[in-house]
Design a protein around this motif. Structure first.
Motif, PDB file in Angstrom:
ATOM      1  N   GLU A 131     108.743  42.055  22.998  1.00  0.00           N
ATOM      2  CA  GLU A 131     109.591  42.917  22.177  1.00  0.00           C
ATOM      3  C   GLU A 131     109.094  44.359  22.142  1.00  0.00           C
ATOM      4  OE1 GLU A 131     106.558  41.170  19.236  1.00  0.00           O
ATOM      5  OE2 GLU A 131     107.638  40.528  21.043  1.00  0.00           O
ATOM      6  N   HIS A 132     107.843  44.575  22.536  1.00  0.00           N
ATOM      7  CA  HIS A 132     107.273  45.928  22.550  1.00  0.00           C
ATOM      8  C   HIS A 132     107.427  46.600  23.907  1.00  0.00           C
ATOM      9  CE1 HIS A 132     105.561  45.246  18.611  1.00  0.00           C
ATOM     10  NE2 HIS A 132     104.955  44.165  19.043  1.00  0.00           N
ATOM     11  N   ILE A 133     107.932  45.845  24.885  1.00  0.00           N
ATOM     12  CA  ILE A 133     108.097  46.365  26.240  1.00  0.00           C
ATOM     13  C   ILE A 133     109.552  46.751  26.456  1.00  0.00           C
ATOM     14  CG2 ILE A 133     107.893  45.799  28.696  1.00  0.00           C
ATOM     15  CD1 ILE A 133     105.676  43.822  27.933  1.00  0.00           C
ATOM     16  N   LYS A 134     109.783  47.890  27.061  1.00  0.00           N
ATOM     17  CA  LYS A 134     111.150  48.366  27.294  1.00  0.00           C
ATOM     18  C   LYS A 134     111.949  47.335  28.081  1.00  0.00           C
ATOM     19  CE  LYS A 134     110.097  53.316  27.139  1.00  0.00           C
ATOM     20  NZ  LYS A 134     110.001  54.576  27.917  1.00  0.00           N
ATOM     21  N   ASP A 135     113.242  47.263  27.784  1.00  0.00           N
ATOM     22  CA  ASP A 135     114.116  46.238  28.363  1.00  0.00           C
ATOM     23  C   ASP A 135     114.037  46.171  29.881  1.00  0.00           C
ATOM     24  OD1 ASP A 135     114.871  45.729  25.800  1.00  0.00           O
ATOM     25  OD2 ASP A 135     116.806  46.748  25.921  1.00  0.00           O
ATOM     26  N   GLU A 190      92.319  56.693  27.636  1.00  0.00           N
ATOM     27  CA  GLU A 190      93.503  57.498  27.332  1.00  0.00           C
ATOM     28  C   GLU A 190      94.246  57.874  28.608  1.00  0.00           C
ATOM     29  OE1 GLU A 190      95.021  58.335  24.510  1.00  0.00           O
ATOM     30  OE2 GLU A 190      93.568  57.098  23.411  1.00  0.00           O
ATOM     31  N   MET A 191      93.499  58.254  29.634  1.00  0.00           N
ATOM     32  CA  MET A 191      94.121  58.614  30.902  1.00  0.00           C
ATOM     33  C   MET A 191      94.855  57.418  31.505  1.00  0.00           C
ATOM     34  SD  MET A 191      92.388  59.969  34.474  1.00  0.00           S
ATOM     35  CE  MET A 191      91.817  58.304  34.880  1.00  0.00           C
ATOM     36  N   PHE A 192      94.186  56.256  31.505  1.00  0.00           N
ATOM     37  CA  PHE A 192      94.787  55.055  32.071  1.00  0.00           C
ATOM     38  C   PHE A 192      96.046  54.684  31.296  1.00  0.00           C
ATOM     39  CE2 PHE A 192      95.540  50.600  32.749  1.00  0.00           C
ATOM     40  CZ  PHE A 192      95.288  50.432  34.102  1.00  0.00           C
ATOM     41  N   TYR A 193      95.967  54.729  29.975  1.00  0.00           N
ATOM     42  CA  TYR A 193      97.122  54.366  29.149  1.00  0.00           C
ATOM     43  C   TYR A 193      98.307  55.277  29.450  1.00  0.00           C
ATOM     44  CZ  TYR A 193     100.124  53.304  25.233  1.00  0.00           C
ATOM     45  OH  TYR A 193     101.219  52.942  24.483  1.00  0.00           O
ATOM     46  N   ASN A 194      98.053  56.574  29.526  1.00  0.00           N
ATOM     47  CA  ASN A 194      99.142  57.521  29.774  1.00  0.00           C
ATOM     48  C   ASN A 194      99.737  57.369  31.167  1.00  0.00           C
ATOM     49  OD1 ASN A 194      99.008  58.707  27.212  1.00  0.00           O
ATOM     50  ND2 ASN A 194      97.401  60.137  27.844  1.00  0.00           N
ATOM     51  N   LEU A 195      98.911  57.020  32.134  1.00  0.00           N
ATOM     52  CA  LEU A 195      99.385  56.880  33.516  1.00  0.00           C
ATOM     53  C   LEU A 195     100.144  55.579  33.760  1.00  0.00           C
ATOM     54  CD1 LEU A 195      96.382  58.198  35.672  1.00  0.00           C
ATOM     55  CD2 LEU A 195      98.684  59.153  35.583  1.00  0.00           C
ATOM     56  N   TYR A 196      99.633  54.468  33.202  1.00  0.00           N
ATOM     57  CA  TYR A 196     100.156  53.159  33.583  1.00  0.00           C
ATOM     58  C   TYR A 196     100.908  52.395  32.488  1.00  0.00           C
ATOM     59  CZ  TYR A 196      97.209  53.617  37.726  1.00  0.00           C
ATOM     60  OH  TYR A 196      96.651  54.067  38.898  1.00  0.00           O
ATOM     61  N   LEU A 197     100.726  52.763  31.238  1.00  0.00           N
ATOM     62  CA  LEU A 197     101.284  51.939  30.158  1.00  0.00           C
ATOM     63  C   LEU A 197     102.293  52.632  29.264  1.00  0.00           C
ATOM     64  CD1 LEU A 197      97.922  50.233  29.202  1.00  0.00           C
ATOM     65  CD2 LEU A 197      99.928  49.050  30.111  1.00  0.00           C
ATOM     66  N   LYS A 198     102.092  53.878  29.001  1.00  0.00           N
ATOM     67  CA  LYS A 198     102.912  54.601  28.023  1.00  0.00           C
ATOM     68  C   LYS A 198     104.405  54.527  28.331  1.00  0.00           C
ATOM     69  CE  LYS A 198     102.998  58.925  25.448  1.00  0.00           C
ATOM     70  NZ  LYS A 198     102.367  60.266  25.302  1.00  0.00           N
ATOM     71  N   SER A 199     104.764  54.658  29.595  1.00  0.00           N
ATOM     72  CA  SER A 199     106.176  54.715  29.976  1.00  0.00           C
ATOM     73  C   SER A 199     106.916  53.390  29.804  1.00  0.00           C
ATOM     74  CB  SER A 199     106.316  55.181  31.426  1.00  0.00           C
ATOM     75  OG  SER A 199     105.710  54.252  32.303  1.00  0.00           O
ATOM     76  N   MET A 200     106.186  52.282  29.736  1.00  0.00           N
ATOM     77  CA  MET A 200     106.871  50.994  29.626  1.00  0.00           C
ATOM     78  C   MET A 200     106.889  50.438  28.204  1.00  0.00           C
ATOM     79  SD  MET A 200     104.327  48.035  31.075  1.00  0.00           S
ATOM     80  CE  MET A 200     103.024  47.399  30.039  1.00  0.00           C
ATOM     81  N   ILE A 201     106.181  51.126  27.288  1.00  0.00           N
ATOM     82  CA  ILE A 201     106.104  50.648  25.912  1.00  0.00           C
ATOM     83  C   ILE A 201     107.152  51.326  25.043  1.00  0.00           C
ATOM     84  CG2 ILE A 201     104.596  50.394  23.895  1.00  0.00           C
ATOM     85  CD1 ILE A 201     103.787  48.795  26.414  1.00  0.00           C
ATOM     86  N   LYS A 202     107.787  50.553  24.176  1.00  0.00           N
ATOM     87  CA  LYS A 202     108.789  51.120  23.264  1.00  0.00           C
ATOM     88  C   LYS A 202     108.120  52.020  22.230  1.00  0.00           C
ATOM     89  CE  LYS A 202     112.431  47.651  23.368  1.00  0.00           C
ATOM     90  NZ  LYS A 202     113.215  46.704  22.554  1.00  0.00           N
TER      91      LYS A 202
END
Length: 202
Positions: A131-135, A190-202
């Motif tokens: 539910e926290h991941i974009k559709d 922080e760098m890893f999160y912004n590069l690989y995770l931020k865009s897919m999390i709601k």
């Protein structure tokens, strides 16, 4: 530390430093200054030893992800905790060093079942938090898991290389860990999160 645990620690560092295929039981016994027969008192074979090392890591990883999953914090913070753990190389986390070197040495096939157990645990964590991941990403859990796992391993290997220490034994491993401790892991997270995770999390 028990003798059995000492054998596992020494073997883990030698497997990582020299490769699983290239590390013989005699090598492990010699470092520990014990007879080869003493090794066989604790483990029937190198394969049994390796499986126990891997199984211990799977249990630890499963317990950690359950603890994280139960925390009353944001999904973003949970993911950052997981990334932090994957990059937290310390003297008592020598298994993490082994997993990275297995990848680098091209020996994943020797531990494929145990690697899959570890990845299944992380996949289950992601599925429980869909539910926290974009559709548009919800049906791509396995792909996401593979990207994250590989990317974190590559980053860990890069950070290890930044220490400038080539690990060949326990003494050089400790030297590498000491230099690794001076790195800014929070910045890397922080760098890893912004590069690989931020865009897919709601």
């Amino acid at each position: 530390m028990t003798k059995r645990d000492r054998i596992k620690r020494t073997a883990t560092i030698l497997f990582a430093a020299n490769g699983i295929r290239n590390t013989k039981i005699e090598d492990i016994a010699n470092v520990l200054e014990m007879a080869k027969g003493g090794f066989y008192y604790y483990f029937k074979s190198k394969e049994e030893l390796l499986h126990e090392i891997m199984d211990n890591s799977v249990i630890s990883r499963k317990e950690f992800l359950k603890e994280v999953g139960d925390l009353n914090i944001s999904f973003e913070d949970k993911l950052k905790m997981i990334v932090t753990r994957r990059l937290s190389l310390r003297d008592d986390r020598y298994n993490l060093f082994l997993f990275a070197k297995i990848f680098e040495n091209g020996e994943i096939s020797l531990t494929q079942d145990d690697y899959m157990k570890r990845d299944i645990i992380f996949s289950e964590f992601l599925k429980k938090n869909k539910e926290h991941i974009k559709d548009e990403y919800r049906d791509e859990i396995e792909k996401i898991r593979a990207i994250l796992s590989t990317s974190l391993t590559v980053l860990l290997l890069y950070l290890i290389a930044q220490t400038g220490v080539t690990v060949t034994d326990e003494e050089s491993y400790k030297e590498m860990i000491q230099k690794y401790s001076t790195l800014d892991i929070n910045r890397e997270v922080e760098m890893f999160y912004n590069l690989y995770l931020k865009s897919m999390i709601k």
